[in-house]
Design a protein around this motif. Structure first.
Motif, mmCIF file in Angstrom:
data_model
loop_
_atom_site.group_PDB
_atom_site.id
_atom_site.type_symbol
_atom_site.label_atom_id
_atom_site.label_comp_id
_atom_site.label_asym_id
_atom_site.label_seq_id
_atom_site.Cartn_x
_atom_site.Cartn_y
_atom_site.Cartn_z
ATOM 1 N N LYS A 8 85.985 48.077 112.139
ATOM 2 C CA LYS A 8 86.804 48.115 113.356
ATOM 3 C C LYS A 8 87.358 46.718 113.617
ATOM 4 N N VAL A 9 88.639 46.676 113.880
ATOM 5 C CA VAL A 9 89.307 45.407 114.164
ATOM 6 C C VAL A 9 89.986 45.524 115.525
ATOM 7 N N ILE A 10 89.685 44.599 116.401
ATOM 8 C CA ILE A 10 90.414 44.513 117.666
ATOM 9 C C ILE A 10 91.321 43.296 117.559
ATOM 10 N N ALA A 11 92.597 43.542 117.734
ATOM 11 C CA ALA A 11 93.586 42.494 117.453
ATOM 12 C C ALA A 11 94.538 42.325 118.625
ATOM 13 N N GLN A 12 94.957 41.098 118.835
ATOM 14 C CA GLN A 12 96.039 40.823 119.772
ATOM 15 C C GLN A 12 96.791 39.599 119.284
ATOM 16 N N GLU A 31 81.262 45.943 112.701
ATOM 17 C CA GLU A 31 80.676 46.933 111.804
ATOM 18 C C GLU A 31 79.826 47.877 112.645
ATOM 19 N N GLN A 32 79.620 49.079 112.129
ATOM 20 C CA GLN A 32 78.806 50.031 112.871
ATOM 21 C C GLN A 32 77.342 49.643 112.776
ATOM 22 N N ARG A 33 76.643 49.813 113.893
ATOM 23 C CA ARG A 33 75.205 49.603 113.830
ATOM 24 C C ARG A 33 74.608 50.672 112.920
ATOM 25 N N PRO A 34 73.663 50.290 112.075
ATOM 26 C CA PRO A 34 73.159 51.240 111.065
ATOM 27 C C PRO A 34 72.130 52.203 111.633
ATOM 28 N N PHE A 35 72.501 52.952 112.658
ATOM 29 C CA PHE A 35 71.581 53.918 113.232
ATOM 30 C C PHE A 35 71.751 55.264 112.530
ATOM 31 N N LEU A 36 70.647 55.890 112.248
ATOM 32 C CA LEU A 36 70.691 57.217 111.649
ATOM 33 C C LEU A 36 69.664 58.096 112.359
ATOM 34 N N GLY A 37 70.027 59.367 112.538
ATOM 35 C CA GLY A 37 69.073 60.345 113.045
ATOM 36 C C GLY A 37 68.394 59.908 114.330
ATOM 37 N N GLN A 38 67.065 59.900 114.292
ATOM 38 C CA GLN A 38 66.289 59.603 115.478
ATOM 39 C C GLN A 38 66.572 58.207 116.005
ATOM 40 N N GLN A 39 66.906 57.264 115.094
ATOM 41 C CA GLN A 39 67.207 55.899 115.532
ATOM 42 C C GLN A 39 68.372 55.886 116.516
ATOM 43 N N GLN A 79 78.014 53.029 117.800
ATOM 44 C CA GLN A 79 77.816 51.703 118.373
ATOM 45 C C GLN A 79 78.241 50.657 117.347
ATOM 46 N N TRP A 80 78.920 49.645 117.826
ATOM 47 C CA TRP A 80 79.455 48.619 116.931
ATOM 48 C C TRP A 80 78.876 47.272 117.286
ATOM 49 N N ARG A 81 78.796 46.431 116.298
ATOM 50 C CA ARG A 81 78.372 45.063 116.583
ATOM 51 C C ARG A 81 79.335 44.087 115.910
ATOM 52 N N PRO A 82 79.542 42.925 116.553
ATOM 53 C CA PRO A 82 80.524 41.987 116.009
ATOM 54 C C PRO A 82 80.023 41.305 114.747
ATOM 55 N N VAL A 83 80.967 40.972 113.900
ATOM 56 C CA VAL A 83 80.666 40.268 112.649
ATOM 57 C C VAL A 83 81.359 38.907 112.708
ATOM 58 N N GLY A 84 80.645 37.888 112.324
ATOM 59 C CA GLY A 84 81.222 36.546 112.319
ATOM 60 C C GLY A 84 81.768 36.203 110.950
ATOM 61 N N PRO A 85 82.690 35.250 110.897
ATOM 62 C CA PRO A 85 83.284 34.876 109.609
ATOM 63 C C PRO A 85 82.357 33.985 108.788
ATOM 64 N N SER A 86 82.642 33.927 107.508
ATOM 65 C CA SER A 86 81.893 33.057 106.614
ATOM 66 C C SER A 86 82.494 31.655 106.672
ATOM 67 N N GLY A 87 81.637 30.675 106.426
ATOM 68 C CA GLY A 87 82.142 29.307 106.370
ATOM 69 C C GLY A 87 81.777 28.495 107.589
ATOM 70 N N ILE A 88 82.494 27.413 107.750
ATOM 71 C CA ILE A 88 82.212 26.448 108.814
ATOM 72 C C ILE A 88 83.350 26.480 109.821
ATOM 73 N N ALA A 89 82.977 26.598 111.087
ATOM 74 C CA ALA A 89 83.983 26.625 112.154
ATOM 75 C C ALA A 89 84.795 25.335 112.133
ATOM 76 N N GLY A 90 86.089 25.475 112.297
ATOM 77 C CA GLY A 90 86.955 24.309 112.295
ATOM 78 C C GLY A 90 87.501 23.983 110.920
ATOM 79 N N ARG A 91 86.718 24.263 109.905
ATOM 80 C CA ARG A 91 87.185 24.005 108.544
ATOM 81 C C ARG A 91 87.687 25.300 107.881
ATOM 82 N N ASP A 92 86.850 26.343 107.952
ATOM 83 C CA ASP A 92 87.202 27.604 107.291
ATOM 84 C C ASP A 92 87.852 28.604 108.237
ATOM 85 N N TYR A 93 87.646 28.421 109.517
ATOM 86 C CA TYR A 93 88.242 29.355 110.479
ATOM 87 C C TYR A 93 88.315 28.682 111.838
ATOM 88 N N LEU A 94 89.152 29.238 112.679
ATOM 89 C CA LEU A 94 89.291 28.745 114.050
ATOM 90 C C LEU A 94 88.748 29.809 114.990
#
Lengths: 265, 291
Positions: A74-78, A177-185, A224-239
């Protein structure tokens, strides 16, 4: 008095009457609307929430690695636009590319996504909530949600900028990404929520949370979804930027008791 | 890239910091009877802290410390200044305070009123003090809750007339543009809402109207802990805002706007204790905007 003059007078009265009625009925609201829109997106606001977004622009791709291979992203974009585009007619079109990668780093699928967003002023004037940066000049146009399916499952996703309208500084994304809940979880995850959160999650259902079937709880729990962070170092690899969401004061009363959850972002 | 030499120095510094923290934080089971303070005790504590903040190396501190129930222990090795704590074996819950001497100090006080109960918060306060150039640090010397090893207990965050509050007020008077940070810990599993339970931190200034400085701090911590949320009270959660905090209320009544109440999740506290780089970035967030 000529007949032509009388006819024109009748037409004038015919037109002015509904205009006067509409003006009387909607004048104050229109004044508020225009005043609010003129104040751009940072008016007298009450902060409703904050979230972190990652800027996709010409600086290069940004990678997001999932906690386990996923079949749905899931991507939320603006779009972030220059201040002089606050009332751009027709809104803006912006785009970004999504490369879905397997665990070896090989591209599984590639999607070029172009979205249209209303101008910041229109978004502000027509909605109950709007988004802004506290300490940056860019304005935020309308937000969109994109679901990207992956077959086979993707281990990571790479986002890069595509040509967008003039004045679009970049696309600000949140990736989930979706939280990995299955069945009873999933059912337990739903039951673990407070009464208010359960009511919020089950708002689309015709019945209150205590009348949900186990299957319905399972479906809600799995969505249910949970946020995913980018790989790398903030400021260098992503803003990374903190995006504020404001609510109009008149909306506060009815939203005061509403809880928020990641699924509602 | 960190070279081998730099890595060695870093590890050495961490070991030194851990050792000093262990020395500075005696076991809470050594705590004796808790003394409830009154206005007179508060005045004696204020006089001591006022003097110690003005000149941590003053020879007069010994004379001011005794009436307030403290011993003034000059520090000249790892850091320059004074450690104010209860005399050995007479621990009655007045707290322990470190005040640094020197130039160009960061007008920041890092405090932990619930060390022991809020695991790692005392260690973190000590680490931030030892690794940074901050003016002061302070924490409790008696446990928050009764337990088998120590029957005396005091919740410093609820004490209006206590040296811990006096310390905060003296700091606020000396550094009106400074910041007093209180570190707390919360159990995500016991929160009323999942959004708070999942949070890395909850940031507040103890009021329902966060200042611009607190918004800046919350933004900095949001970036630091992403993608785990760092929530801003009261907008993003209505839990753990510290609105009844005694030190926060006292400082606001004195016109000081630099109180910051930070609740940290258990895993974040553990990470901060172990990860010097993360701790350094956290410290930069705490010091943001201070001159």
């Amino acid at each position: 008095m000529s007949l032509t003059f009388l006819f024109r007078l009748l037409v004038f009265l015919f037109l002015i009457t509904p205009a006067a009625m509409l003006g009387t009925r909607y004048g104050p609201e229109l004044a508020d609307y225009l005043a609010g829109a003129r104040g751009s997106t940072i008016g007298d606001t009450r902060i409703a929430s904050r979230s972190i977004v990652y800027r996709i622009d010409g600086r290069g791709p940004v990678d997001f690695t999932f906690s386990q291979p996923v079949d749905l992203v899931k991507v939320i974009a603006q779009p972030a636009v220059q201040p002089d585009l606050h009332d751009v007619a027709g809104g803006v079109v912006y785009g970004f590319r999504v490369d879905l990668l397997d665990a070896e780093g090989q591209v599984i699928q590639q999607h070029d996504i172009y979205l249209h967003a209303d101008s910041p002023d229109k978004t502000y004037a027509s909605g109950t909530r709007w988004r802004f940066f506290r300490n940056r000049p860019e304005l935020i146009a309308a937000q969109d949600e994109v679901l990207v399916a992956s077959v086979p499952r993707a281990a990571s996703a790479r986002f890069s900028a595509l040509p967008s309208d003039d004045g679009v500084v970049g696309a600000d994304l949140r990736v989930y990404e979706q939280r990995p809940f299955l069945g009873q979880q999933a059912i337990d995850a739903f039951r673990r929520r407070s009464t208010a959160e359960q009511a919020d999650l089950a708002a689309a259902n015709a019945f209150p949370p205590d009348m949900l079937t186990v299957e319905e709880m399972n479906h809600i729990g799995r969505n249910q979804w949970r946020p995913v962070g980018p790989s790398g170092i903030a400021g260098r690899d992503y803003l990374a930027l903190v995006l504020y969401e404001g609510s109009k004061p008149s909306q506060d009363v009815e939203r005061e008791s509403e809880p928020r959850h990641e699924g509602a972002k | 890239m960190i070279g081998r030499k730099h890595a060695f120095v870093l590890v050495l510094l961490m070991a030194l910091a851990a050792g000093l923290a262990a020395l500075l934080l005696p076991p809470l089971r050594d705590a004796g009877k808790v003394v409830r303070h009154d206005a007179n005790g508060m005045a004696a504590a204020r006089a001591l802290f006022d003097a110690a903040l003005a000149d941590p190396q003053s020879q007069d501190l010994g004379g001011l410390a005794a009436p307030a129930g403290f011993a003034a222990l000059p520090q000249k090795d790892e850091w320059q200044g004074v450690l104010l704590q209860e005399p050995a074996d007479i621990c009655v819950g007045r707290g322990a305070y470190l005040l640094r001497a020197g130039d160009a100090l960061m007008p920041l006080a890092i405090t932990a009123p619930h060390r022991g109960a809020d695991r790692h918060t005392g260690t973190l306060a000590a680490q931030f003090f030892l690794e940074g150039n901050v003016v002061a640090a302070g924490w409790n010397s008696a446990p928050r809750h009764d337990h088998d090893l120590c029957g005396n207990a005091i919740d410093l965050a609820r004490q209006d007339q206590h040296p811990f509050t006096g310390f905060a007020l003296s700091f606020a008077a000396r550094y009106p543009a400074g910041r007093v940070v209180q570190l707390h810990g919360f159990d995500g599993g016991s929160r009323a809402h999942v959004v708070a339970g999942d949070a890395a931190a909850i940031i507040s200034n103890g009021t329902n109207d966060p200042s611009e400085a607190v918004l800046d701090l919350a933004d900095c911590l949001t970036t630091l802990f992403a993608p785990r949320p760092a929530l801003l009270y009261p907008y993003e959660t209505q839990e753990l805002g510290g609105t009844q905090n005694a030190q926060g209320r006292a400082m606001r009544a004195a016109g000081f706007a630099g109180f910051v109440h930070i609740e940290l999740a258990a895993d974040i506290r553990a990470r901060l204790v172990q990860d010097a780089e993360l701790r350094a970035r956290f410290g930069q967030c705490l010091a943001g905007g201070l001159q």
